[in-house]
Design an enzyme around this catalytic site. Structure first.
Site, PDB file in Angstrom:
ATOM      1  N   ASP A 115       0.855  -1.178   0.000  1.00  0.00           N
ATOM      2  CA  ASP A 115       0.000   0.000   0.000  1.00  0.00           C
ATOM      3  C   ASP A 115       0.899   1.239   0.000  1.00  0.00           C
ATOM      4  O   ASP A 115       2.077   1.180   0.375  1.00  0.00           O
ATOM      5  CB  ASP A 115      -0.883  -0.037   1.247  1.00  0.00           C
ATOM      6  CG  ASP A 115      -1.707   1.222   1.421  1.00  0.00           C
ATOM      7  OD1 ASP A 115      -2.402   1.618   0.468  1.00  0.00           O
ATOM      8  OD2 ASP A 115      -1.628   1.817   2.516  1.00  0.00           O
ATOM      9  N   ASP A 125      -1.917  -0.547   5.872  1.00  0.00           N
ATOM     10  CA  ASP A 125      -2.292   0.022   7.166  1.00  0.00           C
ATOM     11  C   ASP A 125      -3.786   0.168   7.384  1.00  0.00           C
ATOM     12  O   ASP A 125      -4.218   0.486   8.492  1.00  0.00           O
ATOM     13  CB  ASP A 125      -1.654   1.407   7.325  1.00  0.00           C
ATOM     14  CG  ASP A 125      -2.357   2.462   6.481  1.00  0.00           C
ATOM     15  OD1 ASP A 125      -2.541   2.236   5.258  1.00  0.00           O
ATOM     16  OD2 ASP A 125      -2.741   3.506   7.035  1.00  0.00           O
ATOM     17  N   ASP A 180      -0.408   5.220   0.590  1.00  0.00           N
ATOM     18  CA  ASP A 180      -0.785   6.235   1.580  1.00  0.00           C
ATOM     19  C   ASP A 180      -0.899   5.639   2.977  1.00  0.00           C
ATOM     20  O   ASP A 180      -1.663   4.698   3.211  1.00  0.00           O
ATOM     21  CB  ASP A 180      -2.115   6.884   1.203  1.00  0.00           C
ATOM     22  CG  ASP A 180      -2.014   7.695  -0.082  1.00  0.00           C
ATOM     23  OD1 ASP A 180      -0.913   7.748  -0.655  1.00  0.00           O
ATOM     24  OD2 ASP A 180      -3.036   8.257  -0.503  1.00  0.00           O
TER      25      ASP A 180
END
Length: 279
Positions: free
Chosen positions: A14, A223, A16
């Site tokens: 991922d 996240d 961001d």
């Protein structure tokens, strides 16, 4: 540094809040590990809610132009030449050598359905493509040029929800009836077809095995709630400490949870799984 060859490694990450800082998009703390992975010949594959338009300059900045990418939470896959099947993918007219695969549904269909659903539910939400550049900048922290790239959707529509939980449940039910999905990200909810990050990761791993004749060992890092499918699809996983308030529920037999957030957490997770191997 010795090149890793057996079995080949793939890193799916991922962006961001993971490789990129949630607030200012800085990735400097991850640079040493990106360099180590490049030296070892381990591809780092972005798996993100960002658009293809956003990813193209970012791939150059990160030094990832030779690896594939997964955009819009799995709706779009970009294949560089080394990942293309000679018969199925190569297009002589494609001057940049990048082949794009769409796993989701047509963006016009998504737009029409969301307009109908908003009217039926009388729900209060804002779709990112309908937002002004100033609104996108305020919601994301992007600068104006990057905010413009974020509007160039091909297979998903992010939205900001401003209504009740009951109407959100109703929205999700109506989307399911249209074979569409609603996934929560760090800032936006994302509406798309049946594709997701995990399915796109599995597609790329199958492509790698078909081209190389060997199955890779895979590591996933993320996240947020929209990263759960990504993490479940990989052999080992890193759940990076989030700076958002969204709970992330995941069960994985080889999961590491970081103490630090963003690119520092990303580097912490890499050290946990590959630190000894790529010393």
């Amino acid at each position: 540094m010795q090149e890793v060859t057996s079995p080949p490694r793939l890193v799916f990450t991922d962006l961001d809040g993971s490789l990129l800082d949630h607030h200012d998009y800085d990735w400097e703390p991850a640079r040493p590990w990106l360099n180590r992975l490049a030296a070892a010949g381990v591809p780092v594959i972005p798996v993100t809610s960002k658009t293809r338009a956003e990813l193209l300059p970012l791939r150059r900045e990160l030094g990832l132009e030779q690896t594939p990418f997964i955009a819009e939470n799995g709706a779009i896959i970009g294949l560089p030449a080394a990942w293309q099947h000679a018969r199925l993918d190569r297009d002589p007219a494609n001057v940049d050598g990048l082949r794009v695969k769409a796993l989701g549904v047509d963006i016009d269909f998504l737009t029409r359905r969301l307009r109908v659903i908003r009217e039926r539910l009388q729900a209060d939400f804002r779709c990112l493509p309908d937002m002004s550049i100033e609104e996108i900048v305020e919601a994301t922290g992007l600068d104006a040029p990057r905010a413009e790239l974020a509007r160039a959707r091909e297979g998903s529509i992010p939205l900001l929800w401003h209504d009740s939980e009951a109407k959100l449940d109703a929205l999700q039910e109506m989307l399911i009836n249209d074979n569409l999905t609603l996934t929560q990200g760090g800032r936006f909810w994302h509406v798309m077809g049946s594709a997701d990050k995990g399915r796109a990761v599995n597609w790329l791993m199958a492509r790698f095995a078909a081209l190389r004749g060997v199955a890779p060992w895979s590591l996933g890092l993320g996240d947020g709630p929209n990263d759960v499918a990504l993490l479940k699809a990989t052999d080992a996983a890193v759940l990076i400490r989030g700076v958002h308030s969204h709970p992330v529920e995941i069960e994985h037999p080889s999961l590491y949870r970081t103490q630090t957030a963003g690119p520092r957490g990303w580097a912490e997770g890499m050290e946990h799984w590959l630190g000894k191997e790529l010393s």
